[in-house]
Design an enzyme around this catalytic site. Structure first.
Site, PDB file in Angstrom:
ATOM      1  N   GLY A   1       7.612  -3.670   1.516  1.00 38.10           N
ATOM      2  CA  GLY A   1       7.147  -2.469   1.392  1.00 38.10           C
ATOM      3  C   GLY A   1       6.499  -1.927   2.669  1.00 38.10           C
TER       4      GLY A   1
ATOM      5  N   ASP B   1       8.859 -10.326  -2.126  1.00 37.49           N
ATOM      6  CA  ASP B   1       9.127  -8.812  -2.693  1.00 37.49           C
ATOM      7  C   ASP B   1      10.342  -8.950  -3.579  1.00 37.49           C
ATOM      8  OD1 ASP B   1       9.602  -6.049  -2.739  1.00 37.49           O
ATOM      9  OD2 ASP B   1       8.205  -5.883  -1.302  1.00 37.49           O
TER      10      ASP B   1
ATOM     11  N   THR C   1      10.663  -1.216  -5.163  1.00 45.69           N
ATOM     12  CA  THR C   1      10.318   0.144  -4.401  1.00 45.69           C
ATOM     13  C   THR C   1      10.431  -0.052  -2.955  1.00 45.69           C
ATOM     14  OG1 THR C   1       8.107  -0.177  -4.318  1.00 45.69           O
ATOM     15  CG2 THR C   1       8.937   1.119  -6.214  1.00 45.69           C
TER      16      THR C   1
ATOM     17  N   VAL D   1       6.923 -11.082  -8.471  1.00 47.53           N
ATOM     18  CA  VAL D   1       5.838 -11.982  -8.662  1.00 47.53           C
ATOM     19  C   VAL D   1       4.820 -11.946 -10.144  1.00 47.53           C
ATOM     20  CG1 VAL D   1       4.922 -11.734  -6.266  1.00 47.53           C
ATOM     21  CG2 VAL D   1       4.300  -9.920  -8.062  1.00 47.53           C
TER      22      VAL D   1
ATOM     23  N   SER E   1       3.023  -3.855  -5.704  1.00 51.52           N
ATOM     24  CA  SER E   1       2.988  -2.744  -6.634  1.00 51.52           C
ATOM     25  C   SER E   1       3.609  -1.372  -6.404  1.00 51.52           C
ATOM     26  CB  SER E   1       1.564  -2.447  -6.987  1.00 51.52           C
ATOM     27  OG  SER E   1       1.458  -1.392  -7.797  1.00 51.52           O
TER      28      SER E   1
ATOM     29  N   GLY F   1      -3.574 -17.513  -9.364  1.00 52.25           N
ATOM     30  CA  GLY F   1      -3.146 -18.850  -9.552  1.00 52.25           C
ATOM     31  C   GLY F   1      -2.879 -19.412  -8.393  1.00 52.25           C
TER      32      GLY F   1
ATOM     33  N   TYR G   1      -1.090   2.814 -13.744  1.00 47.86           N
ATOM     34  CA  TYR G   1      -1.240   2.674 -12.400  1.00 47.86           C
ATOM     35  C   TYR G   1      -2.979   2.319 -11.988  1.00 47.86           C
ATOM     36  CZ  TYR G   1      -1.581   2.490  -7.253  1.00 47.86           C
ATOM     37  OH  TYR G   1      -1.588   2.377  -5.916  1.00 47.86           O
TER      38      TYR G   1
ATOM     39  N   TYR H   1     -11.592 -14.716 -11.079  1.00 46.77           N
ATOM     40  CA  TYR H   1     -11.233 -16.028 -10.399  1.00 46.77           C
ATOM     41  C   TYR H   1     -12.181 -16.351  -9.174  1.00 46.77           C
ATOM     42  CZ  TYR H   1      -6.769 -17.054 -12.349  1.00 46.77           C
ATOM     43  OH  TYR H   1      -5.726 -17.772 -13.350  1.00 46.77           O
TER      44      TYR H   1
ATOM     45  N   ARG I   1       5.801  10.924  -2.501  1.00 51.10           N
ATOM     46  CA  ARG I   1       4.333  11.290  -2.068  1.00 51.10           C
ATOM     47  C   ARG I   1       4.298  12.406  -0.911  1.00 51.10           C
ATOM     48  NH1 ARG I   1       2.051   5.148  -1.019  1.00 51.10           N
ATOM     49  NH2 ARG I   1       4.269   4.537  -0.785  1.00 51.10           N
TER      50      ARG I   1
HETATM   51  P1  NAD Z   1       5.733   0.161  -1.594  1.00 52.47           P
HETATM   52  O1  NAD Z   1       6.246   0.879  -2.576  1.00 52.47           O
HETATM   53  O2  NAD Z   1       6.298   0.720  -0.062  1.00 52.47           O
HETATM   54  O3  NAD Z   1       5.426  -1.000  -1.385  1.00 52.47           O
HETATM   55  C1  NAD Z   1       5.216  -2.030  -2.584  1.00 52.47           C
HETATM   56  C2  NAD Z   1       6.191  -3.088  -2.386  1.00 52.47           C
HETATM   57  O4  NAD Z   1       5.830  -4.057  -3.486  1.00 52.47           O
HETATM   58  C3  NAD Z   1       7.729  -2.774  -2.589  1.00 52.47           C
HETATM   59  O5  NAD Z   1       8.168  -3.433  -1.374  1.00 52.47           O
HETATM   60  C4  NAD Z   1       7.770  -3.324  -3.811  1.00 52.47           C
HETATM   61  O6  NAD Z   1       9.414  -3.689  -4.046  1.00 52.47           O
HETATM   62  C5  NAD Z   1       7.188  -4.131  -4.035  1.00 52.47           C
HETATM   63  N1  NAD Z   1       6.977  -4.923  -5.509  1.00 52.47           N
HETATM   64  C6  NAD Z   1       6.382  -4.188  -6.556  1.00 52.47           C
HETATM   65  N2  NAD Z   1       6.558  -4.699  -7.798  1.00 52.47           N
HETATM   66  C7  NAD Z   1       6.752  -6.037  -7.301  1.00 52.47           C
HETATM   67  C8  NAD Z   1       6.905  -7.216  -7.997  1.00 52.47           C
HETATM   68  N3  NAD Z   1       6.804  -7.334  -9.523  1.00 52.47           N
HETATM   69  N4  NAD Z   1       7.390  -8.584  -7.323  1.00 52.47           N
HETATM   70  C9  NAD Z   1       7.336  -8.490  -6.033  1.00 52.47           C
HETATM   71  N5  NAD Z   1       7.404  -7.231  -5.328  1.00 52.47           N
HETATM   72  C10 NAD Z   1       7.043  -6.198  -6.035  1.00 52.47           C
HETATM   73  O7  NAD Z   1       3.816   1.065  -1.463  1.00 52.47           O
HETATM   74  P2  NAD Z   1       2.830   0.903  -0.345  1.00 52.47           P
HETATM   75  O8  NAD Z   1       2.554   2.370  -0.258  1.00 52.47           O
HETATM   76  O9  NAD Z   1       3.283   0.174   0.599  1.00 52.47           O
HETATM   77  O10 NAD Z   1       1.850   0.272  -1.347  1.00 52.47           O
HETATM   78  C11 NAD Z   1       1.628  -1.202  -1.049  1.00 52.47           C
HETATM   79  C12 NAD Z   1       0.199  -1.619  -1.942  1.00 52.47           C
HETATM   80  O11 NAD Z   1      -0.896  -0.917  -1.429  1.00 52.47           O
HETATM   81  C13 NAD Z   1       0.375  -1.400  -3.488  1.00 52.47           C
HETATM   82  O12 NAD Z   1      -0.098  -2.430  -4.114  1.00 52.47           O
HETATM   83  C14 NAD Z   1      -0.389  -0.164  -3.516  1.00 52.47           C
HETATM   84  O13 NAD Z   1      -0.966  -0.036  -4.751  1.00 52.47           O
HETATM   85  C15 NAD Z   1      -1.524  -0.072  -2.401  1.00 52.47           C
HETATM   86  N6  NAD Z   1      -1.787   1.197  -2.156  1.00 52.47           N
HETATM   87  C16 NAD Z   1      -1.180   1.877  -1.380  1.00 52.47           C
HETATM   88  C17 NAD Z   1      -1.613   3.252  -0.751  1.00 52.47           C
HETATM   89  C18 NAD Z   1      -0.971   3.932   0.100  1.00 52.47           C
HETATM   90  O14 NAD Z   1      -1.610   5.125   0.350  1.00 52.47           O
HETATM   91  N7  NAD Z   1       0.144   3.703   0.602  1.00 52.47           N
HETATM   92  C19 NAD Z   1      -2.843   3.565  -1.631  1.00 52.47           C
HETATM   93  C20 NAD Z   1      -3.750   2.655  -2.202  1.00 52.47           C
HETATM   94  C21 NAD Z   1      -3.266   1.457  -2.589  1.00 52.47           C
HETATM   95  N1  UDP Z   2       2.076  17.198  -4.032  1.00 50.64           N
HETATM   96  C1  UDP Z   2       2.327  18.410  -3.605  1.00 50.64           C
HETATM   97  N2  UDP Z   2       3.864  18.455  -3.140  1.00 50.64           N
HETATM   98  C2  UDP Z   2       4.581  17.435  -3.096  1.00 50.64           C
HETATM   99  C3  UDP Z   2       3.991  16.040  -3.621  1.00 50.64           C
HETATM  100  C4  UDP Z   2       2.691  15.969  -3.867  1.00 50.64           C
HETATM  101  O1  UDP Z   2       1.656  19.314  -3.435  1.00 50.64           O
HETATM  102  O2  UDP Z   2       5.728  17.484  -2.879  1.00 50.64           O
HETATM  103  C5  UDP Z   2       0.458  16.999  -4.362  1.00 50.64           C
HETATM  104  C6  UDP Z   2       0.161  16.048  -5.688  1.00 50.64           C
HETATM  105  O3  UDP Z   2       0.233  16.982  -6.676  1.00 50.64           O
HETATM  106  C7  UDP Z   2      -1.207  15.493  -5.209  1.00 50.64           C
HETATM  107  C8  UDP Z   2      -1.245  15.449  -3.770  1.00 50.64           C
HETATM  108  O4  UDP Z   2      -0.153  16.108  -3.303  1.00 50.64           O
HETATM  109  O5  UDP Z   2      -2.075  16.459  -5.646  1.00 50.64           O
HETATM  110  C9  UDP Z   2      -1.042  13.987  -3.271  1.00 50.64           C
HETATM  111  O6  UDP Z   2       0.037  13.414  -4.066  1.00 50.64           O
HETATM  112  P1  UDP Z   2       0.631  11.933  -3.657  1.00 50.64           P
HETATM  113  O7  UDP Z   2       2.059  11.999  -4.501  1.00 50.64           O
HETATM  114  O8  UDP Z   2       0.964  11.639  -2.110  1.00 50.64           O
HETATM  115  O9  UDP Z   2      -0.364  10.907  -4.002  1.00 50.64           O
HETATM  116  P2  UDP Z   2      -1.692  11.005  -4.937  1.00 50.64           P
HETATM  117  O10 UDP Z   2      -3.073  11.094  -4.085  1.00 50.64           O
HETATM  118  O11 UDP Z   2      -1.820  11.974  -6.050  1.00 50.64           O
HETATM  119  O12 UDP Z   2      -1.501   9.356  -5.396  1.00 50.64           O
END
Ligand code: NAD
Ligand code: UDP
Length: 317
Positions: free
Chosen positions: A10, A31, A35, A57, A75, A102, A145, A159, A186
């Protein structure tokens, strides 16, 4: 160290693979690509200290050999993704976290959970310190979420308390940078690609809602420091610079020289937080960490990557 990174294909997971390899560690990325995309780790193919396992996972996780740390990042993370994948999101936060814990117990590995600012919901305390319990609607669309991550935190602490697993919890605030999926929905990828195409940026609602955007390199540094710290309770990692979505749109348009302006759409999800800003006093104090990359600088590093992606797809000349 030999490190397992779930969600390793991801956006954030792939940057963490790069960092741990650069520090001399051995990395196993896992992975199911729901996504994520192997394009994010294609440059690591053939690296002698890197391997990839395609696996969901939420099912029993088998990894051969020793593990010193597990970074659980699997996730869906974009609201668009988790609204389309509600059951998978709940399962990976609950069952996936259980399986990864685990495995950590079995391997005597340190475990780090990627939690989120969404555990604070639509916050009534601003900015949000780690001591705030949050304001989450469990049955709203975002609940899949938010509650999965809250459960994951509870499972992680259980744990730690009952099995003595060495655990860490990072609460990540909106993070952006290269390798975000173009269409993950996003606000950062949406606005940048709309701007690069010369289209108006889609502001959901009136754009008065705020977010605090962190560049990916700052997040990776914070996670790295937290893993090697002794802090068991959650730590916020985010950039306290807070912007309205309207001001953010104007900045993206200015940096891309987009003259098409903005368009307002009634597309805010139910319970879309009105404000969000991390209180990072704890990270400053115990990790000596604070963000270094301003929003403008981070966008200047991110925009060329999106331009290149759009060119590769033939969507830009
Ligand atoms: P992303 O969607 O790019 O990456 C998530 C990855 O998890 C993907 O590669 C997806 O295929 C994999 N995945 C999902 N379900 C799975 C499963 N059941 N088994 C194996 N792989 C699985 O998103 P990201 O922005 O890189 O987010 C990564 C993590 O960071 C997530 O846990 C997310 O909740 C957390 N997070 C991200 C942000 C952010 O702003 N980017 C903010 C808060 C938390
Ligand atoms: N948003 C927006 N236009 C877009 C996508 C998102 O105005 O094309 C807004 C959305 O309603 C939220 C903020 O931007 O208030 C951030 O959204 P995002 O999906 O990036 O993540 P969030 O912080 O809500 O998890």
């Amino acid at each position: 160290m030999r490190v397992l990174i779930t969600g390793g294909a991801g956006f954030l997971g792939s940057h963490l693979c790069d960092r741990f390899l650069a520090e001399g560690h051995t990395v196993v990325a896992m992975d199911n690509l729901i996504t994520g995309n192997t394009d994010n780790i294609a440059h690591l193919a053939g690296h002698p200290r890197f391997s990839f396992i395609k696996h969901d996972v939420t099912n029993y996780i088998f990894v051969e050999g020793p593990l010193d740390a597990i970074l659980h990042f699997a996730s869906p993370a974009s609201p668009v993704d988790y609204l389309e994948l509600p059951i998978q999101t709940l399962k990976v936060g609950a069952l996936g976290t259980h399986k990864a814990l685990g495995l950590a117990k079995d391997k005597k590995a340190r475990f780090l959970l990627a939690s989120t600012s969404e555990v604070y919901g639509d916050p009534q305390v601003h900015p949000q310190p780690e001591t705030y319990y949050g304001h989450v609607n469990p049955i709203g669309p975002r609940g899949v979420y938010d509650e999965a991550k809250r459960f994951a935190e509870a499972m992680t602490m259980a744990y730690h308390r009952y099995h003595g697993v060495e655990t860490r919890i990072v609460r990540i605030f909106n993070t952006y940078g290269p390798r975000m999926r173009l269409r993950d929905g996003r606000v950062v990828p949406n606005f940048i690609q709309q701007a690069l195409r010369g289209e108006p940026l889609t502001i959901y609602g009136d754009g008065s809602q705020t977010r605090s955007f962190q560049y990916v390199d700052d997040l990776v540094e914070g996670v790295y420091r937290l893993l090697f710290s002794n802090e068991v309770e959650p730590v916020n990692i985010g950039n306290p610079g807070e912007f309205t979505i309207k001001a953010f749109a104007e900045l993206v348009n200015a940096l891309t020289d987009n003259k098409a302006g903005v368009v307002y759409k009634d597309l805010r999800t139910q319970d879309d937080p009105q404000v969000r800003q991390p209180d990072i006093a704890k990270a400053r104090r115990i990790l000596g960490w604070e963000p270094r990359v301003s929003l403008e600088e981070g966008l200047r590093r991110t925009i060329p990557w999106f331009r290149e992606e759009l060119r590769k797809r033939g969507e830009l000349p």
